[in-house]
Scaffold this active site. Structure first.
Site, PDB file in Angstrom:
ATOM      1  N   ASN A 133       0.836  -1.197   0.000  1.00 40.37           N
ATOM      2  CA  ASN A 133       0.000   0.000   0.000  1.00 40.37           C
ATOM      3  C   ASN A 133       0.878   1.256   0.000  1.00 40.37           C
ATOM      4  O   ASN A 133       2.065   1.173  -0.297  1.00 40.37           O
ATOM      5  CB  ASN A 133      -0.982  -0.031   1.168  1.00 40.37           C
ATOM      6  CG  ASN A 133      -2.363   0.446   0.748  1.00 40.37           C
ATOM      7  OD1 ASN A 133      -2.487   1.540   0.200  1.00 40.37           O
ATOM      8  ND2 ASN A 133      -3.377  -0.357   0.968  1.00 40.37           N
ATOM      9  N   ARG A 134       0.300   2.397   0.355  1.00 37.11           N
ATOM     10  CA  ARG A 134       1.043   3.645   0.176  1.00 37.11           C
ATOM     11  C   ARG A 134       1.696   4.148   1.466  1.00 37.11           C
ATOM     12  O   ARG A 134       1.157   3.952   2.550  1.00 37.11           O
ATOM     13  CB  ARG A 134       0.113   4.717  -0.397  1.00 37.11           C
ATOM     14  CG  ARG A 134      -0.223   4.423  -1.849  1.00 37.11           C
ATOM     15  CD  ARG A 134      -1.202   5.389  -2.455  1.00 37.11           C
ATOM     16  NE  ARG A 134      -1.424   5.036  -3.868  1.00 37.11           N
ATOM     17  CZ  ARG A 134      -2.247   4.063  -4.277  1.00 37.11           C
ATOM     18  NH1 ARG A 134      -2.941   3.366  -3.400  1.00 37.11           N
ATOM     19  NH2 ARG A 134      -2.362   3.795  -5.559  1.00 37.11           N
ATOM     20  N   HIS A 150       3.501  -0.068  -2.603  1.00 41.25           N
ATOM     21  CA  HIS A 150       3.891  -1.482  -2.595  1.00 41.25           C
ATOM     22  C   HIS A 150       5.406  -1.706  -2.519  1.00 41.25           C
ATOM     23  O   HIS A 150       5.973  -2.529  -3.243  1.00 41.25           O
ATOM     24  CB  HIS A 150       3.304  -2.190  -3.820  1.00 41.25           C
ATOM     25  CG  HIS A 150       1.802  -2.244  -3.809  1.00 41.25           C
ATOM     26  ND1 HIS A 150       1.062  -2.289  -2.650  1.00 41.25           N
ATOM     27  CD2 HIS A 150       0.892  -2.259  -4.822  1.00 41.25           C
ATOM     28  CE1 HIS A 150      -0.230  -2.331  -2.951  1.00 41.25           C
ATOM     29  NE2 HIS A 150      -0.358  -2.310  -4.249  1.00 41.25           N
ATOM     30  N   HIS A 174      -1.535  -9.804  -3.748  1.00 43.24           N
ATOM     31  CA  HIS A 174      -2.282  -8.883  -4.610  1.00 43.24           C
ATOM     32  C   HIS A 174      -3.003  -9.611  -5.762  1.00 43.24           C
ATOM     33  O   HIS A 174      -2.939  -9.176  -6.917  1.00 43.24           O
ATOM     34  CB  HIS A 174      -1.321  -7.827  -5.156  1.00 43.24           C
ATOM     35  CG  HIS A 174      -1.963  -6.526  -5.484  1.00 43.24           C
ATOM     36  ND1 HIS A 174      -2.985  -6.411  -6.410  1.00 43.24           N
ATOM     37  CD2 HIS A 174      -1.755  -5.287  -5.011  1.00 43.24           C
ATOM     38  CE1 HIS A 174      -3.342  -5.146  -6.487  1.00 43.24           C
ATOM     39  NE2 HIS A 174      -2.623  -4.437  -5.659  1.00 43.24           N
ATOM     40  N   TYR A 207      -5.878 -10.678  -8.249  1.00 40.08           N
ATOM     41  CA  TYR A 207      -7.118 -10.153  -8.833  1.00 40.08           C
ATOM     42  C   TYR A 207      -7.994 -11.361  -9.148  1.00 40.08           C
ATOM     43  O   TYR A 207      -7.614 -12.199  -9.972  1.00 40.08           O
ATOM     44  CB  TYR A 207      -6.860  -9.432 -10.152  1.00 40.08           C
ATOM     45  CG  TYR A 207      -6.139  -8.107 -10.082  1.00 40.08           C
ATOM     46  CD1 TYR A 207      -4.842  -8.013  -9.586  1.00 40.08           C
ATOM     47  CD2 TYR A 207      -6.748  -6.949 -10.560  1.00 40.08           C
ATOM     48  CE1 TYR A 207      -4.170  -6.793  -9.570  1.00 40.08           C
ATOM     49  CE2 TYR A 207      -6.084  -5.726 -10.544  1.00 40.08           C
ATOM     50  CZ  TYR A 207      -4.797  -5.662 -10.053  1.00 40.08           C
ATOM     51  OH  TYR A 207      -4.143  -4.463 -10.047  1.00 40.08           O
ATOM     52  N   ASP A 219     -11.408   1.316  -3.611  1.00 40.11           N
ATOM     53  CA  ASP A 219      -9.962   1.167  -3.386  1.00 40.11           C
ATOM     54  C   ASP A 219      -9.726   1.696  -1.979  1.00 40.11           C
ATOM     55  O   ASP A 219      -9.277   2.817  -1.784  1.00 40.11           O
ATOM     56  CB  ASP A 219      -9.174   1.976  -4.431  1.00 40.11           C
ATOM     57  CG  ASP A 219      -7.685   1.635  -4.401  1.00 40.11           C
ATOM     58  OD1 ASP A 219      -7.280   0.786  -3.579  1.00 40.11           O
ATOM     59  OD2 ASP A 219      -6.925   2.227  -5.187  1.00 40.11           O
ATOM     60  N   GLN A 237      -7.625  -4.377   2.119  1.00 41.25           N
ATOM     61  CA  GLN A 237      -7.823  -3.397   1.060  1.00 41.25           C
ATOM     62  C   GLN A 237      -8.748  -4.030   0.028  1.00 41.25           C
ATOM     63  O   GLN A 237      -8.443  -5.096  -0.509  1.00 41.25           O
ATOM     64  CB  GLN A 237      -6.470  -3.043   0.417  1.00 41.25           C
ATOM     65  CG  GLN A 237      -6.538  -1.945  -0.627  1.00 41.25           C
ATOM     66  CD  GLN A 237      -6.557  -0.535  -0.048  1.00 41.25           C
ATOM     67  OE1 GLN A 237      -6.261  -0.331   1.143  1.00 41.25           O
ATOM     68  NE2 GLN A 237      -6.907   0.452  -0.852  1.00 41.25           N
ATOM     69  N   GLU A 259      -7.000  -7.627  -0.316  1.00 41.73           N
ATOM     70  CA  GLU A 259      -5.615  -7.735   0.141  1.00 41.73           C
ATOM     71  C   GLU A 259      -5.587  -7.555   1.659  1.00 41.73           C
ATOM     72  O   GLU A 259      -5.635  -6.434   2.145  1.00 41.73           O
ATOM     73  CB  GLU A 259      -4.764  -6.648  -0.514  1.00 41.73           C
ATOM     74  CG  GLU A 259      -4.885  -6.550  -2.016  1.00 41.73           C
ATOM     75  CD  GLU A 259      -4.538  -5.135  -2.521  1.00 41.73           C
ATOM     76  OE1 GLU A 259      -3.517  -4.572  -2.102  1.00 41.73           O
ATOM     77  OE2 GLU A 259      -5.319  -4.587  -3.307  1.00 41.73           O
TER      78      GLU A 259
END
Ligand SMILES: *[C@@H]1O[C@H](CO)[C@@H](O)[C@H](O)[C@H]1NC(C)=O
Ligand SMILES: *[C@@H]1O[C@H](CO)[C@@H](O)[C@H](O)[C@H]1NC(C)=O
Ligand SMILES: *[C@@H]1O[C@H](CO)[C@@H](O)[C@H](O)[C@H]1NC(C)=O
Length: 352
Positions: free
Chosen positions: A86-87, A112, A185, A187, A251, A290, A317
């Site tokens: 994440n950030r 990430h 991560h 999808y 998100d 997330q 996530e």
């Protein structure tokens, strides 16, 4: 003779070790109808093949045909992301009075783990048994992408029973305290990776609060209830049913409910695709998840000629809260030497 012999042994062993460390390969786990593939590039989950309610098998994970296609990808398809997923706002944080600057790869922020995070390195294969598990490990060095201290990391993907997949992520700092926040991560699209968007999947998410973000997706530090907002998935409903009330889709980090028994994993979510009948349940020991509806996917060329558009997959996530290093009110992600980071995920897949 002995010297030449041992020299040759040395050459053979070191080239074996070298090739073991450098070669990128695919590892399959298989039991009954369930099979999944992984690679030591980014410790990535490449595919999960599941029967639907009629027994038809489909790959429910978005990705690429070749492992090489995962290099330089910007989607993080199936990867283990870290050292800090994440950030990190402003690509910096302060720990014990020292300011650490991390690689700014998302505007002025770190995403990430930086531009060459754990998703973009080659992991070592520690152990592999096709019918049970594969374990990857990685030695992260002091200063890698700006993070402090050496860190020994491992990820195990493990088959449990006939329809459960467990993921165990561990990390041990060797010499300095460091933040650690790993995430898988993947999808998902339970209709099949090439079946279009995930808007009609039904989601139940076991979180009553979220950590809102600013325009750069950095948490403001608030923790707010989802009640009466489009973020409320406490009762199952279609993922797309309130998209018209959101600027870009989901998100956002959810604060997961605590398990009633402290040693038990928390339930994260139940996702169902009713046409094919596939259902995915997820549990974790992490405080957050997330939820991302692949808002940034744009004509991504993937497996078997499929072009993935916006909302072609969803990510759940599990992890600590984003930017926790800069928010003292969020659960701490600092792990000290002699401490250990442990992150568990358990998936159960069924079809009715
Ligand atoms: C990935 O990017 C790096 C540097 O940006 C480059 O050296 C490398 O060749 C690229 N790899 C692929 C497979 O495109
Ligand atoms: C940290 O890693 C480097 C190599 O990346 C190694 O030379 C050093 O000995 C390690 N230090 C500790 C305390 O593990
Ligand atoms: C690949 O795509 C073709 C047609 O687009 C389809 O017939 C085939 O089943 C697909 N293969 C896999 C493995 O999904």
């Amino acid at each position: 003779m002995a010297n030449i012999f041992s020299f040759c042994v040395f050459i053979v062993l070191s080239s074996l070790c070298f090739s073991k460390a450098q070669h990128v390969k695919v590892y399959e786990l298989k039991r009954g109808y369930f099979s999944a593939k992984f690679t030591n590039y980014g410790a990535t989950m490449l595919s999960v093949i599941l029967p639907d309610k009629t027994g038809k098998l489909d790959d429910v994970v978005l990705g690429y045909d070749l492992v090489n296609d995962y290099k330089n990808d910007t989607t993080y398809f199936g990867a283990i992301v870290g050292r800090v997923a994440n950030r990190i706002g402003g690509a910096k944080f302060i720990l014990n009075g020292v300011t650490y600057k991390t690689d700014a790869n998302d505007g002025k922020n770190t995403l990430h783990g930086g531009s060459k995070g754990f998703s973009d390195v080659i992991w070592t294969v520690k152990s592999y048994k096709k019918h049970s598990h594969v374990t990857f490990s990685y030695e992260s060095f002091d200063g890698e992408e700006g993070f402090p201290g050496n860190l020994s990391v491992s990820v195990t993907y493990m088959l449990l029973h006939k329809n459960k997949l467990a993921v165990k992520m561990m990390a041990k700092p060797l010499n300095k305290p460091t933040p650690v926040n790993l995430a898988l991560h993947t999808y998902w699209n339970l209709g099949g990776h090439n079946s279009g968007d995930i808007m009609s999947h039904t989601l139940k998410l076991f979180g009553s609060k979220i950590t809102p973000v600013d325009s750069e997706l950095i948490p403001t530090g608030e923790i707010v209830p989802v009640r009466k907002t489009p973020y409320d998935f406490r009762r199952p409903r279609e993922i797309g049913s309130k998209f018209d009330q959101l600027p870009h889709g989901y998100d956002i980090n959810y604060v997961l409910h605590k398990s009633r028994r402290s040693r038990h994993l928390r339930k994260v979510a139940v996702v169902v695709e009713s046409k094919c009948g596939r259902k995915m349940e997820l549990w974790t020991n992490m405080p957050g998840v997330q939820f991302y509806t692949s808002n940034m996917l744009k004509n991504e060329k993937g497996k078997n000629g499929t072009v993935y558009g916006k909302h072609a997959g969803f990510c759940l996530e599990t992890q600590g809260f984003p930017d926790a290093v800069n928010h003292p009110n969020f659960p701490s992600q600092i792990v000290k030497p002699r401490g250990i980071y442990k992150h568990f995920m358990v998936y159960r897949f069924t079809a009715h």
